[in-house]
Design an enzyme around this catalytic site. Structure first.
Site, mmCIF file in Angstrom:
data_model
loop_
_atom_site.group_PDB
_atom_site.id
_atom_site.type_symbol
_atom_site.label_atom_id
_atom_site.label_comp_id
_atom_site.label_asym_id
_atom_site.label_seq_id
_atom_site.Cartn_x
_atom_site.Cartn_y
_atom_site.Cartn_z
ATOM 1 N N ARG A 16 104.011 87.631 40.023
ATOM 2 C CA ARG A 16 105.244 88.224 39.470
ATOM 3 C C ARG A 16 105.144 88.558 37.976
ATOM 4 O O ARG A 16 106.049 89.154 37.406
ATOM 5 C CB ARG A 16 106.442 87.301 39.736
ATOM 6 C CG ARG A 16 106.924 87.404 41.187
ATOM 7 C CD ARG A 16 108.350 86.935 41.293
ATOM 8 N NE ARG A 16 108.430 85.485 41.418
ATOM 9 C CZ ARG A 16 109.437 84.753 40.936
ATOM 10 N NH1 ARG A 16 110.430 85.330 40.276
ATOM 11 N NH2 ARG A 16 109.445 83.447 41.101
ATOM 12 N N LYS A 23 98.356 83.792 34.606
ATOM 13 C CA LYS A 23 99.710 83.489 34.125
ATOM 14 C C LYS A 23 99.723 82.511 32.961
ATOM 15 O O LYS A 23 100.425 82.715 31.966
ATOM 16 C CB LYS A 23 100.530 82.930 35.289
ATOM 17 C CG LYS A 23 101.897 82.447 34.879
ATOM 18 C CD LYS A 23 102.807 82.240 36.058
ATOM 19 C CE LYS A 23 102.502 80.989 36.832
ATOM 20 N NZ LYS A 23 103.556 80.731 37.841
ATOM 21 N N GLN A 74 89.952 75.572 41.889
ATOM 22 C CA GLN A 74 90.563 75.387 43.212
ATOM 23 C C GLN A 74 90.510 76.735 43.909
ATOM 24 O O GLN A 74 91.184 77.679 43.520
ATOM 25 C CB GLN A 74 92.030 74.934 43.090
ATOM 26 C CG GLN A 74 92.659 74.658 44.450
ATOM 27 C CD GLN A 74 94.178 74.693 44.431
ATOM 28 O OE1 GLN A 74 94.781 75.191 43.490
ATOM 29 N NE2 GLN A 74 94.791 74.173 45.470
ATOM 30 N N GLY A 79 97.874 74.669 48.179
ATOM 31 C CA GLY A 79 99.065 73.879 47.874
ATOM 32 C C GLY A 79 98.829 72.891 46.747
ATOM 33 O O GLY A 79 97.690 72.644 46.334
HETATM 34 C C1 UD1 Z 1 106.733 72.785 43.617
HETATM 35 C C2 UD1 Z 1 107.146 71.499 44.310
HETATM 36 C C3 UD1 Z 1 108.674 71.421 44.327
HETATM 37 C C4 UD1 Z 1 109.225 71.498 42.945
HETATM 38 C C5 UD1 Z 1 108.711 72.744 42.238
HETATM 39 C C6 UD1 Z 1 109.086 72.733 40.776
HETATM 40 C C7 UD1 Z 1 105.389 71.057 45.929
HETATM 41 C C8 UD1 Z 1 105.003 71.131 47.347
HETATM 42 N N1 UD1 Z 1 106.604 71.500 45.650
HETATM 43 O O1 UD1 Z 1 107.208 73.839 44.415
HETATM 44 O O2 UD1 Z 1 109.085 70.208 44.958
HETATM 45 O O3 UD1 Z 1 110.644 71.521 42.970
HETATM 46 O O4 UD1 Z 1 107.284 72.815 42.309
HETATM 47 O O5 UD1 Z 1 108.760 73.976 40.225
HETATM 48 O O6 UD1 Z 1 104.643 70.579 45.096
HETATM 49 N N2 UD1 Z 1 99.525 75.354 42.167
HETATM 50 C C9 UD1 Z 1 98.155 75.262 42.149
HETATM 51 N N3 UD1 Z 1 97.459 75.367 43.330
HETATM 52 C C10 UD1 Z 1 98.088 75.546 44.510
HETATM 53 C C11 UD1 Z 1 99.492 75.643 44.533
HETATM 54 C C12 UD1 Z 1 100.181 75.522 43.333
HETATM 55 O O7 UD1 Z 1 97.547 75.111 41.078
HETATM 56 O O8 UD1 Z 1 97.389 75.617 45.524
HETATM 57 C C13 UD1 Z 1 100.275 75.236 40.903
HETATM 58 C C14 UD1 Z 1 100.975 76.537 40.581
HETATM 59 O O9 UD1 Z 1 100.168 77.317 39.706
HETATM 60 C C15 UD1 Z 1 102.224 76.088 39.876
HETATM 61 C C16 UD1 Z 1 102.507 74.722 40.472
HETATM 62 O O10 UD1 Z 1 101.297 74.289 41.060
HETATM 63 O O11 UD1 Z 1 102.010 75.916 38.509
HETATM 64 C C17 UD1 Z 1 103.633 74.726 41.463
HETATM 65 O O12 UD1 Z 1 103.274 75.538 42.521
HETATM 66 P P1 UD1 Z 1 104.341 76.396 43.316
HETATM 67 O O13 UD1 Z 1 103.677 77.032 44.457
HETATM 68 O O14 UD1 Z 1 105.089 77.254 42.373
HETATM 69 O O15 UD1 Z 1 105.280 75.244 43.857
HETATM 70 P P2 UD1 Z 1 106.764 75.369 44.272
HETATM 71 O O16 UD1 Z 1 106.836 75.998 45.601
HETATM 72 O O17 UD1 Z 1 107.543 75.983 43.186
#
Ligand code: UD1
Ligand code: CA
Length: 453
Positions: A16, A23, A74, A79
């Site tokens: 986004r 980012k 990663q 996740g």
């Molecule tokens: C996550 C939380 C949620 C919380 C929210 C706060 C989980 C499952 N859920 O949701 O409970 O309210 O954050 O913003 O943790 N990332 C990685 N690798 C991945 C996936 C994510 O590095 O494989 C990083 C992303 O860059 C980001 C963060 O983790 O900085 C959160 O990931 P995102 O997918 O945005 O999680 P949410 O669905 O927002």
């Protein structure tokens, strides 16, 4: 307090943002998002910091290579739980692991200290939101104890009513974390390995779960778009402005100042609108900064006035100086007390002693200027021959007439005077008048040309 490790998740794509840059490398208050988090992490003096990155190739480790952190890729991104798993081989079993996010830049040390002090086991940073949409919800039993976190996409209708949300930031005993992560399954709405599922596992095993709320809601705001970045930038600038006001600084408009670094001010400092401060800036007592000035990595001593539209970079300015309007002090400028630098004057890599003036339209580069020197309008130090740079030395009490060129290397002797319009190529004797100029002549009866029809 128990030993601390920190994992910073920064592998998300950030689609986004509509940008080719990862980012977490977009800047807030002049620093990449992930750098804010790293600065905060390092300040907690952890045993190990691990940054989990993904998109953008090696851009993140390259940009942050100065930090004492381990960078772990990663790929693919399955996740948040899977992301933390990538860091685990680099973390010792002892103590706890703090999970931070590269796109949640404004988390403050104080809040993290509070988490460290909240309990010995699992500590979650949670916050109560008017509109919790999109966040994981904190589920509690009738006694008020946390029983788990449910992601919005997996939540029941009544769970979606819960206003207390997971910020994502948590402190987890490392040995248990390793075991819980190994047990994660991705049988959920998003097919991801959720870090949040470890909370339910902890509760199952009778591990106490504590919660802490941040001192300010903005500490947990994440960045997913340029809109969110712009809003958080303004939030942070308001915080900076409030800090300055609380310290006694007069701001013409707290909504029109930008601090991208650290601004330290003495007493009775006044800052007009539209000013930008970058890097480390020190303003002494009674310093006034005029509108739309930019000051970067500089110190300005007591009583100095920076008039509007001036640019001061990597310079040291003495007390009671008058700078600008429209002055440019480039790196390596050192001005002693009561120096006047006026409009359209550029100074670079030069030292100017007390009570000297260059008030109009000049370039002073690679020069050493004495005290009580007057540099006339339009004076230029010719410091560059196209290949090498040379110094100009101007003694105390020199008067340089307007429109003079000083061709370096050259020394203008103490107390000497240079006639206006001179090109000085050789050293000038102390106390004498030196000039290089064609004699003025008059051609009697000369007529201006007239337009041919
Ligand atoms: C996550 C939380 C949620 C919380 C929210 C706060 C989980 C499952 N859920 O949701 O409970 O309210 O954050 O913003 O943790 N990332 C990685 N690798 C991945 C996936 C994510 O590095 O494989 C990083 C992303 O860059 C980001 C963060 O983790 O900085 C959160 O990931 P995102 O997918 O945005 O999680 P949410 O669905 O927002
Ligand atoms: Ca998110």
């Amino acid at each position: 307090m128990t030993q601390l490790n920190i994992v910073i998740l920064a592998a998300g794509k950030g689609s986004r943002m509509h940008s080719d840059k990862p980012k977490v490398l977009h800047a807030l208050a002049g620093r990449p998002l992930v750098q804010h988090v790293l600065d905060c992490a390092v300040a907690l003096q952890p045993q190990q910091v691990c940054v989990v990155y993904g998109h953008g190739g090696e851009a993140v480790p390259q940009a942050m290579h100065r930090y004492p952190a381990k960078f772990v890729i990663q790929e693919p991104q399955l996740g948040t739980g899977h992301a933390v798993q990538q860091a685990m081989p680099h973390l010792p079993d002892e103590g706890r692991t703090l999970v931070l996010y590269g796109d949640v830049p404004l988390i403050q040390q104080n809040t993290l200290h509070q988490m460290q002090q909240a309990g010995e086991s699992l500590v979650l940073l949670t916050v109560n939101l008017e509109n919790p949409a999109g966040y994981g919800r904190i589920v509690r039993n009738t006694r008020g104890d946390v029983t788990g976190i449910v992601e919005e996409k997996d939540a029941l209708a009544e769970q979606r009513e819960i206003g207390e949300v997971n910020t994502g930031i948590m402190l987890v005993p490392t040995k248990a974390l390793r075991a819980w992560l190994a047990d994660l399954r991705n049988n959920n709405a998003q097919g991801e390995y959720y870090l949040t599922d470890i909370v339910g596992m902890a509760v199952q095993q009778g591990v106490a779960v504590h919660t802490v709320q941040p001192a300010h809601e903005w500490e947990m705001h994440g960045i997913n778009s340029k809109q969110q970045l712009a809003v958080l930038e303004r939030t942070w600038q308001q915080v900076e402005a409030s800090r300055l006001l609380a310290h006694g600084v007069t701001l013409a408009d707290p909504a029109r100042i930008d601090v991208r670094g650290r601004l330290n001010c003495g007493r009775d400092v006044e800052i007009d609108i539209g000013c930008i401060f970058e890097g480390e800036v020190m303003l002494g007592n009674n310093v006034h900064v005029g509108a739309y000035s930019i000051i970067r990595n500089a110190s300005i001593a007591d009583g100095t006035i920076i008039a509007p539209y001036s640019l001061v970079e990597s310079s040291e300015v003495g007390a009671n100086c008058l700078i600008g309007p429209y002055a440019r002090l480039r790196p390596g400028t050192k001005l002693h007390d009561e120096v006047h630098i006026g409009n359209f004057v550029e100074i670079k890599n030069s030292e100017i002693a007390a009570n000297s003036k260059a008030n109009h339209l000049s370039y002073i580069g690679d020069s050493t200027v004495g005290s009580r020197v007057n540099i006339g309008a339009g004076t230029i130090t010719c410091n560059y021959d196209g290949a090498n740079k040379y110094r100009t030395v101007i003694g105390d009490d020199v008067f340089i007439g307007s429109d003079t060129q000083l061709v370096a290397p050259v020394t203008v002797g103490k107390g000497s005077t240079i006639g206006a319009g001179s090109t000085i190529t050789r050293d000038t004797p102390e106390g004498e008048l030196t000039l290089s100029r064609n004699k003025q002549t008059t051609i009697n009866g000369w007529k201006r040309p007239t337009k041919k029809i």
